[in-house]
Design an enzyme around this catalytic site. Structure first.
Site, PDB file in Angstrom:
ATOM      1  N   ASP A 119      40.958  18.691  79.325  1.00 46.10           N
ATOM      2  CA  ASP A 119      40.579  17.719  78.295  1.00 46.10           C
ATOM      3  C   ASP A 119      41.429  16.458  78.369  1.00 46.10           C
ATOM      4  O   ASP A 119      41.218  15.519  77.615  1.00 46.10           O
ATOM      5  CB  ASP A 119      40.740  18.338  76.898  1.00 46.10           C
ATOM      6  CG  ASP A 119      39.976  19.627  76.778  1.00 46.10           C
ATOM      7  OD1 ASP A 119      38.820  19.647  77.227  1.00 46.10           O
ATOM      8  OD2 ASP A 119      40.527  20.602  76.261  1.00 46.10           O
ATOM      9  N   ASP A 160      36.269  19.609  72.557  1.00 47.64           N
ATOM     10  CA  ASP A 160      36.208  20.671  73.534  1.00 47.64           C
ATOM     11  C   ASP A 160      35.807  21.936  72.786  1.00 47.64           C
ATOM     12  O   ASP A 160      35.863  21.968  71.564  1.00 47.64           O
ATOM     13  CB  ASP A 160      37.605  20.810  74.139  1.00 47.64           C
ATOM     14  CG  ASP A 160      37.708  21.988  75.054  1.00 47.64           C
ATOM     15  OD1 ASP A 160      36.779  22.171  75.835  1.00 47.64           O
ATOM     16  OD2 ASP A 160      38.706  22.719  74.975  1.00 47.64           O
TER      17      ASP A 160
END
Lengths: 1218, 350
Positions: free
Chosen positions: A883, A422
């Site tokens: 995420d 991420d």
């Protein structure tokens, strides 16, 4: 609070043109058609106590078990393992006469093993429970009736409750927004935990509930919501509110989702619509899948092989038994064959054979290492403790240590091939620093970005190498003199002026790292083009949507802005002397410090229009009128957009600014171009008319119309300059990425952010660099898309992919690197179609891959694509709830335990405080754990085969009757005590090389992804070794103790004596074997390995001391029978050495002719060559990395190549000239 | 509370005091060499010197041991005489029937001593193809009963030889029931050679496993099924040494058991005549019976294997040491030579 009130007088919604459009068409449209059946009685939670309106409570639980279900569920889990089930059956059968062993010797180890595993499960689940309780016990203010609000824990909240949520609090459930501290009922929400987007979202309530803006007004508030049923879609909501005998349609802008956070708003009132597991975020949460490491999966196959072997020898055995029983046993009068019992019946050999099959299956069960799973679990828990305790992975700032949350993936850390990361919060801190700017074609700002600083450091190291090693030779053939190389480096160094020490002199201001005397303290007025400078600063101070807030502590203003960039600009403007200090409904007030008079002057700018930022427009403008009545359009935006809109005379600085922008981009900075336009009053008036008309128009194309009209105004701009803001990377990120790249890992970035931002960060992390060919795959023009529909878009994308693949194939330069950049929308097409594989093929060929604007679901999909498509181990790392999907999908999920919520951490397998710890986690712990577990598992199979097969051989000599030559107690202790501790010490403490060496030689990591230590060759080798050992142990002993006396006293050996000797040999052989396997002996290993052998003798001694009723024929066996017999010791020595001889010869031979990298490094360390010959050591360190095209080092190398090329050219041209 | 904490992280708060200063330092893992995996360790590596010395060491240790064992084994004089066939009258067609029919089955054998045998000379009987290690057989005993008179009824494990006519058999079980019952007596030059049958069993067995208050009862009283020897029911089990020896089941179907000791030296070419009672039935399962006279060495009986094995392994190690030495001489690899590192061996070949 009071401040909040003052501020709230501003009707902020007026500021916005595009976002937060009030659905003005509602009156004509009527209520939504609602599919679901959910009915919520607002402010009447008591109505939701009974069916059918009884909805689930707001209590959340992520635990696997509870007190009642723990036992059955955990036991079920345990016996889902084939091996455990087998042992359970064996234990049950051991209660019948079929069993060759006593029941206790079967049940005790099983109970031990299963009990230990279950204890571990219970411990892990209790941690989850504590975490849940923390969330459930958070307090929130709830309407308790009669307009009184009081605090209540989250889990007691019911559907229909009216809540008051205050600034910076999380929403405890999905709420319908009723009103906020702002008069027009808007509020700002951070949805970082949901989708990872850092921009604040604006939510706004219905006009009709606006009046409900204090506690009192909820006294008699009643309403009824009909809405959709709980579902996981974050961005949709369909429902109606029945209030005041009217029906109002609801849409997602009125819904506040659980786990998002209220920002920049003092408080909001809301009514609970979905609670607990009904809320959207919980609906999104998938059950965390139980993950198993590659090694463990492969281990299953080995167990199957062993099972096959087990069944095979059992069949042989039972066949032999049946045949013997039929043809020979009737003659063996000493067995009294005429008095059969249940399992032995010579008249019915096939039945006896069948019974014997079961007996044999139990007897040879020692082939299956019962203690394998539990030993591995113990080892992994200990390994996890080491990870948790590692001080090198402790973050001083947050006080967080690394956490191995599930310990069963430790070794997988050593086999990672692709990292999917991420961006926000993981690579970057989500904090912007104003670093440089270019005004009127002059670049300002002496501070270097982190990228530059790190580049210089990297080059300094390289420089050293260049001096030390024979550099020109390295890249094969090309001869460049050392002078040139040094000069090349100097050129590079020149471009970067480090001023890191200056940093310490001044207290740093958050968001502002700019340093240049020419601009500070009003000096800018002495620069040429001071008027342009003035405009530049004014644009910074005026063109935004932020709100100032006075900070009494520091005496200055802080700003609440939608994006951190904007905040950084305002801080910069303040520091330059243009302090934005007040915003009213229609004006912005700026205090200008450096004026001709020397006195600060407060200036008011009337905001006539504000054309706000959208990701599509990529720019923002304000139209202001200053005190002199001059109307200006101030604009900031992406350089490409701005440059397209410059007027002819506005391009004066275009060339130099472009150059600066490129430099900034290369330095990893986020850039925006600033421009303005002077407007005539009449010109503005005509435009504004049109604009207002559009604004109030009704119909679907209103937005398009507004956009078109705005676009008309944002033209003919005059360029002023550009800003460069550093999106602060987390500490050590570029270095970490560099090391990871050198360890041969591929890194993909998946981000919810815009493409530009993602690319900038790509540059900052050295995932991208100048000269890398960027392949952008996008659905370019939306118009074409509309026309051709989906098919057209797909075709278009497929074309792009094929073209790019072709391009890569045709590329001849070995140093050419490609970067693939793809956006979420395109990814949507790519993923749901058979394009997947073409895309993956392309992505794998690219050095770095960046996916931007991807949704949480797409992140998970990409992860699955990589995982399944390449079949390699993937690691996903992220920090936000967005995420979670990818963290759960990947083979290993790593969560960043930063400031944001805990969702990512909760879902993760490992959590670390900072991205940079990933290097140590993988390269040190992963590498160690992989080797440890691999060696351990191999050894386990070896030792059990070596032991188990001797039982089989003996059968052949015992008429396949199922008699074992060993005492039951020996067998019981074999797996549980005598051989398990050394192997655990191998699994916990073994280090092939020290942690420093692991870090210094990243290439060593590749031993894991290449699976050098757990391939079939190695596994079968170990099994072969086990087979050999079993043969040696059995037959040498049998021949030695065949029929003659084994002592000077003439006594012959009975079964017990032979068995005990054999067992002694096994204990010696397997323990010496493990000592040979280890390369790292601390006192613990010594204690456990040699201690095991001593324990065996000790046990034998004590066992012999016990009453003969317990010890049977082993009574006093060591003291009286074996101890005094030299042949016992001679046999032990002979067998031990003979067992280990081939292995010793093998490893010596391998080491001699085919040394592996860690062997060489061990030798270098052993002879202290690294200290004697530092040159060699540094040289090897710099070489010990995988060929990589990303990371600093690659960047620097590319630069050096480029410079060298240039120098060569120059050289040759000089030659030709002379 | 919350706002003050998170204010610093809110989007663009400038100049606010940085509250991220180190806090809760207590969470920092304490340093210990153990948890940081930095325990002092010895890291032996297999250098050529080590390898060669290890092999040499093994051969240096093994070869003498091998030689010594061989010598020990050579010193042992062993006489083996198979008599099961010869002690059946020539005209017997049904050997099993013969052996099962009661009557005098004495048989005379003469043995010539090949070499001087120093006393004590151990007398063994050896049985072939007799599965004392069969599970049904091994299990069929009761240690409790053997040890203690009070546990006489503990015969559950003795099936099928636990009771007869409802009365408990002591000692019970198949092992005791099938006790070997051939007897030997020796004479040299017509003078009796005494066979000492004392102390042929393990001392611990006599003292702790076979009770001095346990007397055989009801043993071999079943006429229908032929068993082995019967026991004198007036002698306690702890003194029935033949039984004690027999009860130690052998590991392999071929085994010897100690019968007694002859405590005089035998000279070369002495002819020893053996009078034996051929009672034990090995004929039904084609088992052989042998009489063995043997001296012992410090290593036990005559067994060249151990010596040969030691010599072989020792020799092999010597050979390996030689090979390694040669190899190192011919194709030496400098230890810690970085050119053997994978990235130097095949540059760019990843």
């Amino acid at each position: 609070m009071t401040r909040g009130r003052i501020r709230s007088k501003i009707r902020r919604s007026n500021l916005y043109t595009f976002s937060c459009l009030r659905p003005q068409t509602t009156d004509t449209e009527g209520p939504n058609a609602v599919q679901g059946s959910r009915v919520v009685h607002c402010n009447q939670p008591q109505l939701h106590l009974k069916k059918p309106l009884k909805y689930c409570s707001n209590f959340i639980s992520t635990t696997k078990y509870n007190v009642v279900t723990f036992l059955p569920k955990a036991i079920f889990e345990q016996f889902r393992r084939v091996a455990n089930l087998y042992f359970l059956l064996a234990a049950v059968l051991s209660l019948t006469p079929i069993s060759p062993f006593t029941p206790v010797s079967m049940i005790a180890p099983l109970a031990f093993v299963v009990g230990l595993s279950m204890a571990k499960e219970a411990l892990e689940d209790s941690r989850r429970f504590v975490q849940d309780m923390k969330v459930n016990l958070r307090k929130v203010s709830v309407h308790k009736g009669d307009g009184v609000f009081g605090y209540r824990p989250w889990h007691k909240i019911r559907v229909g409750d009216v809540l008051k949520v205050e600034k910076d609090q999380f929403f405890p459930a999905d709420l319908l927004l009723l009103s906020s501290s702002y008069e027009d009922g808007i509020c700002y929400v951070e949805t970082m935990n949901l989708d990872g987007e850092t921009n604040l979202k604006v939510k706004r309530c219905l006009e009709t509930t606006l009046s409900l803006n204090d506690d009192e007004s909820f006294k008699d508030f009643l309403g009824k919501i009909r809405c959709e049923d709980p579902n996981p879609s974050l961005y949709t909501f369909v429902g109606n509110l029945e209030y005041d005998r009217q029906v109002f349609p609801l849409d997602p802008t009125q819904i506040l989702l659980r786990d998002s956070k209220l920002r920049n708003t003092a408080f909001v009132y809301g009514v609970v619509v979905f609670t607990g597991h009904d809320s959207k975020v919980m609906q999104n949460a998938t059950k965390s899948p139980s993950k198993r490491s590659t090694i463990e999966k492969k281990m299953d196959y080995i167990i199957y092989i062993l099972f096959t072997l087990l069944v095979l020898i059992s069949l042989i055995s039972s066949l032999g038994f049946a045949v013997k029983t039929k043809y020979q046993v009737p003659d063996w009068w000493y067995l009294q064959p005429k008095k059969p019992d249940g399992v032995f019946d010579p008249t019915n050999p096939s039945l006896s054979g069948f019974y014997h099959l079961i007996t044999a299956l139990i007897l040879y069960g020692y082939l299956i290492p019962i203690s394998l799973y539990v030993s591995i679990e113990v080892v992994k828990v200990l390994q996890a403790t080491f990870i948790n305790q590692d001080r090198h992975m402790y973050d001083e700032e947050s006080g967080n240590t690394a956490q191995a949350r599930t310990s069963n993936l430790n070794e997988e850390l050593g086999q990672v091939d692709t990292i999917l990361s991420d961006k926000t919060g993981t690579l970057t801190c989500n904090q912007m620093d104003f670093l440089k700017c270019s005004i009127a074609g002059t670049a300002y700002g002496v501070h270097s970005s982190e990228v530059e600083v790190a580049a210089v450091q990297q080059m300094a190291i390289q420089e050293e190498d260049v001096d030390l090693s024979n550099f020109p030779k390295r890249r094969g053939g090309r001869h460049v003199s050392r002078d040139n190389v040094e000069r090349a480096s100097e050129i590079e160094l020149e471009t970067v002026i480090t001023s890191s020490n200056e940093n310490d002199l001044k207290p740093t201001i958050k968001g502002f790292s700019f340093e240049d005397r020419r601009l500070m303290n009003g000096n800018w007025s002495k620069e040429p083009n001071a008027d342009v400078h003035l405009l530049f600063f004014r644009i910074l101070a005026i063109c935004h949507t932020a709100i100032p807030e006075y900070n009494e502590a520091t005496g200055s203003f802080t700003y609440e802005a939608e994006s951190p960039d904007e905040g950084a600009f305002l801080v910069a403007a303040r520091e330059f002397g243009f302090e934005f200090f007040r915003r009213t409904q229609s004006s912005v007030f700026v205090r200008e410090r450096y004026t001709n008079s020397g006195e600060p002057v407060e200036k008011e700018y009337k905001i006539l229009n504000l054309l706000d930022f959208t990701s599509k427009r990529k720019r923002m403008s304000v139209i202001v009128q200053d005190q002199e009545g001059q109307i200006l359009l101030l604009c900031k935006g992406a350089d490409s957009i701005i440059f397209d809109r410059l007027s002819k005379n506005g391009k004066v600085y275009e060339e130099t600014t472009t150059k600066h922008l490129n430099e900034y981009g290369e330095a990893g900075l986020r850039t925006l171009a600033l421009a303005y336009r002077k407007l005539e009053e009449s010109q503005y008036a005509t435009w504004n008319n049109e604009f207002q008309k559009a604004k109030t128009s009704i119909g679907g194309d209103r937005e398009a119309m507004l956009e078109r009209i705005s676009d008309m105004m944002e033209r003919e701009l005059i360029l002023v300059g550009a800003t460069a803001v550093e999106d602060k990377l987390q500490k050590g990120v570029p270095q970490c990425i560099d090391k990871l790249a050198q360890a041969g890992l591929k890194i993909w970035v998946l981000t919810g952010d815009k493409m530009e931002t993602a690319i900038n960060i790509g540059f900052a992390c050295s995932l991208l660099r100048q000269g890398m060919k960027q392949i952008c795959i996008t659905t370019t023009n939306s118009d074409a898309l509309v026309k051709d529909g989906k098919e057209g878009a797909k075709e278009n994308i497929l074309n792009q992919i094929t073209n790019a693949t072709q391009m890569i194939k045709l590329e001849k330069d070995p140093h050419a690197a490609f970067a693939l950049i793809i956006d979420g929308k395109t990814l949507g097409y790519v993923l749901d179609d058979n394009m997947k594989h073409q895309f993956l093929g392309l992505a794998v060929d690219c050095a770095s891959v960046i996916c931007c604007r991807v949704s949480p679901k797409q992140k998970a999909e990409v992860t699955r694509l990589v995982k399944e498509g390449t079949g390699k181990t993937t690691l996903a790392i992220g920090d936000g709830a967005n995420d979670v999907g990818m963290i759960q999908e990947a083979d290993i999920g790593v969560g960043i335990s930063g400031v944001e919520g805990m969702q990512a951490v909760m879902a993760s397998d490992f959590s670390i405080a900072q991205f940079r710890f990933l290097e140590r986690l993988l390269v040190v712990h992963g590498h160690w754990c992989y080797k440890r577990i691999a060696q351990m598992v191999c050894y386990f199979f070896y030792k059990n085969i070596a032991f188990g097969l001797t039982l089989f051989y003996f059968e052949a000599f015992a008429a396949f009757s199922g008699q074992s030559i060993y005492d039951d107690w020996y067998m019981l202790l074999f797996n549980v005590i005598l051989t398990s501790l050394p192997v655990i010490s191998l699994g916990v403490f073994e280090q092939d090389v020290s942690s420093e060496v692991c870090l210094q030689f990243p290439a060593l990591y590749q031993q894991g992804p290449k699976n050098l230590f757990f391939d079939w060759y190695r596994i079968l080798g170990w099994m072969g070794n086990g087979l050999y050992s079993s043969l040696v142990i059995f037959f040498l002993n049998i021949v030695i103790f065949y029929d003659q006396a084994f002592r000077v006293g003439g006594e012959t050996a009975d079964m017990e004596a032979v068995g005990t000797t054999m067992f002694t040999c096994i204990i010696w052989a397997v323990n010496c074997q493990i000592a040979l396997t280890m390369s790292h002996f601390t006192w613990i290993q010594h204690l456990l390995v040699w201690g095991s052998i001593v324990t065996w003798y000790l046990f034998l001694f004590l066992y012999g001391m016990m009453s003969p009723l317990i010890s049977g024929n082993a009574y006093q066996i060591l003291v009286e029978v074996l101890g005094p017999a030299p042949i016992y010791w001679a046999a032990t020595l002979l067998v031990t050495i003979t067992c280990n001889l081939p292995y010793l010869a093998h490893i010596s031979f391998q080491r001699c002719f085919n040394p592996m990298d860690h062997h060489i490094i061990q030798e270098i360390k052993y002879y202290k060559k690294d200290i004697e010959d530092r040159h060699m050591w540094t040289r090897e360190r710099s070489k010990a990395r995988q060929e990589t095209k990303i990371g600093f080092t690659a960047r620097v190398e590319a630069k050096i190549r480029q410079l060298r090329g240039r120098l060569q050219k120059k050289h040759s041209s000089n030659l030709s000239a002379s | 509370m919350m706002s003050s904490n998170t204010a610093s992280s809110s989007a663009a708060v400038a100049g606010s005091a940085d509250s991220a200063a180190p806090r809760r330092n207590s969470k920092k893992p304490k340093y210990s060499r153990f948890t940081q995996q930095e325990l002092p360790a010895c890291k032996p590596i297999l250098t050529p010197r080590w390898v060669i010395s290890a092999f040499l060491l093994v051969s240096v240790v093994f070869i003498p041991i091998g030689v010594a064992s061989l010598f020990a084994s050579r010193d042992v004089v062993e006489i083996v005489d198979r008599y099961d066939n010869d002690c059946i009258p020539d005209n017997t067609t049904d050997k099993v029937n013969y052996i099962q029919t009661p009557g005098d089955k004495s048989c005379n054998r003469s043995i010539t001593v090949p070499k001087r045998m120093k006393q004590p000379i151990y007398v063994y009987y050896q049985l072939d193809n007799f599965y004392q290690n069969h599970r049904r057989y091994v299990k069929s005993r009761s240690d409790a009963q053997l040890r203690d008179n009070s546990s006489a009824s503990d015969t559950s494990s003795c099936k099928p030889e636990d009771t007869y006519n409802g009365k408990i058999i002591v000692p019970c079980g198949l092992i005791a029931w099938s006790l070997f019952n051939d007897t030997y007596s020796f004479s040299r030059n017509s003078s009796q050679l005494n066979v000492n049958k004392k102390d042929i069993s393990w001392k611990s067995d006599r003292e702790h496993k076979f009770g001095s208050d346990v007397y055989p009862s009801n043993f071999q009283s079943n006429d229908t099924v032929i068993g082995g020897a019967s026991l004198n029911s007036s002698i306690p089990l702890s003194q029935q040494e033949d039984l004690i020896v027999w009860m130690r089941t052998a590991a392999l179907p071929t085994f010897r058991k100690l019968y007694g000791r002859i405590e005089v030296d035998l000279e070369p070419n002495d002819v020893i005549s053996v009078t034996l009672q051929n009672n034990y039935n090995t004929y039904s399962f084609n088992g052989k019976k042998k009489l063995v006279l043997s001296t012992t060495s410090w290593l036990g009986g005559k067994n060249d294997f151990l010596g040969i094995a030691y010599l072989t392994v020792g020799g092999l190690c010597f050979f390996l040491a030689l090979v390694f030495t040669l190899v190192y001489l011919v194709k030496p690899r400098r230890l810690g030579d970085p050119s053997y590192l994978s990235w130097n061996r095949n540059p760019g070949g990843h």
